[in-house]
Design an enzyme around this catalytic site. Structure first.
Site, PDB file in Angstrom:
ATOM      1  N   LYS A   1       0.854  -1.198   0.000  1.00  0.00           N
ATOM      2  CA  LYS A   1       0.000   0.000   0.000  1.00  0.00           C
ATOM      3  C   LYS A   1       0.894   1.254   0.000  1.00  0.00           C
ATOM      4  O   LYS A   1       2.103   1.160   0.216  1.00  0.00           O
ATOM      5  CB  LYS A   1      -0.906  -0.013   1.234  1.00  0.00           C
ATOM      6  CG  LYS A   1      -0.155  -0.077   2.562  1.00  0.00           C
ATOM      7  CD  LYS A   1      -1.071  -0.486   3.714  1.00  0.00           C
ATOM      8  CE  LYS A   1      -0.296  -0.574   5.022  1.00  0.00           C
ATOM      9  NZ  LYS A   1      -1.091  -1.211   6.078  1.00  0.00           N
TER      10      LYS A   1
ATOM     11  N   TYR B   1      16.441  29.219  10.642  1.00  0.00           N
ATOM     12  CA  TYR B   1      15.213  29.885  11.088  1.00  0.00           C
ATOM     13  C   TYR B   1      15.047  29.782  12.595  1.00  0.00           C
ATOM     14  O   TYR B   1      15.284  28.729  13.193  1.00  0.00           O
ATOM     15  CB  TYR B   1      13.997  29.242  10.428  1.00  0.00           C
ATOM     16  CG  TYR B   1      13.835  29.591   8.972  1.00  0.00           C
ATOM     17  CD1 TYR B   1      13.638  30.913   8.576  1.00  0.00           C
ATOM     18  CD2 TYR B   1      13.847  28.597   8.006  1.00  0.00           C
ATOM     19  CE1 TYR B   1      13.465  31.229   7.234  1.00  0.00           C
ATOM     20  CE2 TYR B   1      13.674  28.902   6.661  1.00  0.00           C
ATOM     21  CZ  TYR B   1      13.484  30.228   6.283  1.00  0.00           C
ATOM     22  OH  TYR B   1      13.315  30.531   4.964  1.00  0.00           O
TER      23      TYR B   1
HETATM   24  C1  LIG Z   1      -0.334  -2.262   6.552  1.00  0.00           C
HETATM   25  C2  LIG Z   1      -0.905  -3.545   6.991  1.00  0.00           C
HETATM   26  C3  LIG Z   1      -0.066  -4.627   7.256  1.00  0.00           C
HETATM   27  C4  LIG Z   1       1.434  -4.522   7.253  1.00  0.00           C
HETATM   28  O1  LIG Z   1       1.859  -3.965   8.482  1.00  0.00           O
HETATM   29  P1  LIG Z   1       3.412  -3.762   8.804  1.00  0.00           P
HETATM   30  O2  LIG Z   1       3.437  -3.258  10.201  1.00  0.00           O
HETATM   31  O3  LIG Z   1       3.919  -2.737   7.830  1.00  0.00           O
HETATM   32  O4  LIG Z   1       4.052  -5.074   8.635  1.00  0.00           O
HETATM   33  C5  LIG Z   1      -0.659  -5.839   7.559  1.00  0.00           C
HETATM   34  N1  LIG Z   1      -2.009  -5.967   7.629  1.00  0.00           N
HETATM   35  C6  LIG Z   1      -2.836  -4.933   7.395  1.00  0.00           C
HETATM   36  C7  LIG Z   1      -4.302  -5.131   7.497  1.00  0.00           C
HETATM   37  C8  LIG Z   1      -2.324  -3.695   7.073  1.00  0.00           C
HETATM   38  O5  LIG Z   1      -3.140  -2.675   6.843  1.00  0.00           O
END
Ligand SMILES: *Cc1c(COP(=O)(O)O)cnc(C)c1O
Length: 364
Positions: free
Chosen positions: A35, A261
């Site tokens: 994702k 800054y």
């Molecule tokens: C993003 C996600 C994962 C992966 O999680 P990580 O901590 O990056 O390993 C697994 N399951 C679901 C449902 C997710 O949304």
């Protein structure tokens, strides 16, 4: 010459990290979670890096379609499911699997099932339980009923039972230890047949002996980031994104001079300040405080002063050979992203995902 900042993506390290995940869960199949544009590494690169995965999982319907168009022909899972009835058509057209986490999703499917069945469409679905995180999913006591509703539909193929951990990196969590989520999951799924999928990266790395998974769902570990609990290196993971730039200016200052800054840094003695072409508009966190580590010509030094939009400043006082053009590594190979993230009060996930559009990406 383009501005010297560049993100180098290490596709071979993705393959290495996926192999680590699989080795940690013998017998289980693995979703490669990509994702958020492959956690900032690029969808197509992640698809190549995870060529050995049994499936790919993400939340963006349009990106799932792109995976198919780019030639991925193994399973694809929508982790948040479908967002409206029209997504069911996309799922049918592109052969997508999906999570089912709420009554609305059940109702949309029931409304469409006659039509879907008539066309011979069958979906492999993943019924999600809310085992305590209170984000998505059916409560344990409502789970069997939801399972029965899915099972009754002829447009439903397999049903995998899934849940997600809030604290897999902290087994002793006082409010919601992983053992409590597992207990609720077992309770809610008692007597139901089918595959199970529980583990994210932390589950894979820290609880592989106690969790029974038919499918694991590693994300961050595949990109060489730690899910918490210990360093990525200690888990045998390799970084997949190196953000590097160069020194583009040097200032020699004296005691009392201030930098950047807000003049948040004041020199106590003579110093050499290096100006790096990297700022928050590149995805580097503005919250990174003084002392956040960075490498200059492979040598560790520290940020001084505030991060600005296009630049940040580092201490070169003890690096006399550093000059304009010296290479700076902000994170990645030689500089764990998790160290930078911790200094900035965030997690490696956020830094990877926030890599800005304007940063050129190369592979290496
Ligand atoms: C993003 C996600 C994962 C992966 O999680 P990580 O901590 O990056 O390993 C697994 N399951 C679901 C449902 C997710 O949304």
């Amino acid at each position: 010459m383009p501005r010297p900042i560049v993100a180098t993506i290490h596709v071979d390290s993705m393959k290495h990290n996926l192999a680590r995940a699989k080795a940690n869960a013998p017998g289980a199949k693995a979703w490669g979670v990509l994702k958020a544009n492959g956690y900032g590494h690029g969808l197509e690169r992640a698809m190549r890096g995870f060529a050995d995965a049994d499936g790919l999982a993400l939340v963006e319907v349009d990106y799932a379609v792109r995976l198919r168009e780019m030639g991925w022909n193994k399973p694809i899972l929508l982790l948040e499911g479908y967002f409206d009835p029209a997504d069911l058509e996309t799922m049918a057209d592109y052969g997508l699997q999906a999570a089912v986490h709420c009554n609305e999703q059940l109702e949309w499917l029931e409304a469409a099932q006659a039509d879907l069945s008539a066309r011979g469409v069958q979906f492999d679905l993943h019924l999600k339980m809310n085992s305590g995180m209170n984000r998505l999913g059916f409560m344990p006591d409502a789970y069997a009923a939801a399972h029965a509703r899915l099972s009754a539909m002829s447009c439903v193929g397999s049903i995998t039972m899934i849940t997600h951990f809030a604290n897999a990196d902290d087994a002793e969590h006082p409010l919601l230890p992983i053992a409590e989520q597992v207990r609720r999951f077992e309770l809610g799924t008692a007597g139901l047949a089918g595959s199970r999928s529980l583990s994210n990266s932390a589950g894979v790395l820290m609880h592989q002996k106690t969790l029974r998974n038919d499918w694991i769902r590693p994300g961050i570990m595949l990109y060489g980031g730690s899910p918490g609990g210990a360093t990525a290196e200690s888990f045998g993971l390799q970084p997949c994104m190196t953000l590097s730039s160069e020194i583009i200016g040097i200032q020699n200052i004296v005691a009392g001079d201030v930098v950047g800054y807000g003049s948040r840094f004041q020199a106590e003695g003579p110093m050499r300040i290096g100006v790096v072409a990297c700022g928050y508009a590149d995805g580097y966190p503005r919250s990174a405080p003084m002392g956040t580590p960075a490498l200059v010509d492979g040598v560790r030094t520290r940020l001084v002063g505030r991060v600005s939009m296009d630049m940040l400043t580092v201490d070169l006082t003890d690096l006399p050979s550093a000059r304009v053009g010296s290479k700076v590594t902000l994170w990645g190979q030689g500089m764990p992203i998790d160290e930078v993230a911790t200094a900035a009060g965030t997690i490696g996930y956020e830094l990877m995902c926030a890599l800005a559009q304007r940063v050129p990406v190369v592979e290496g």
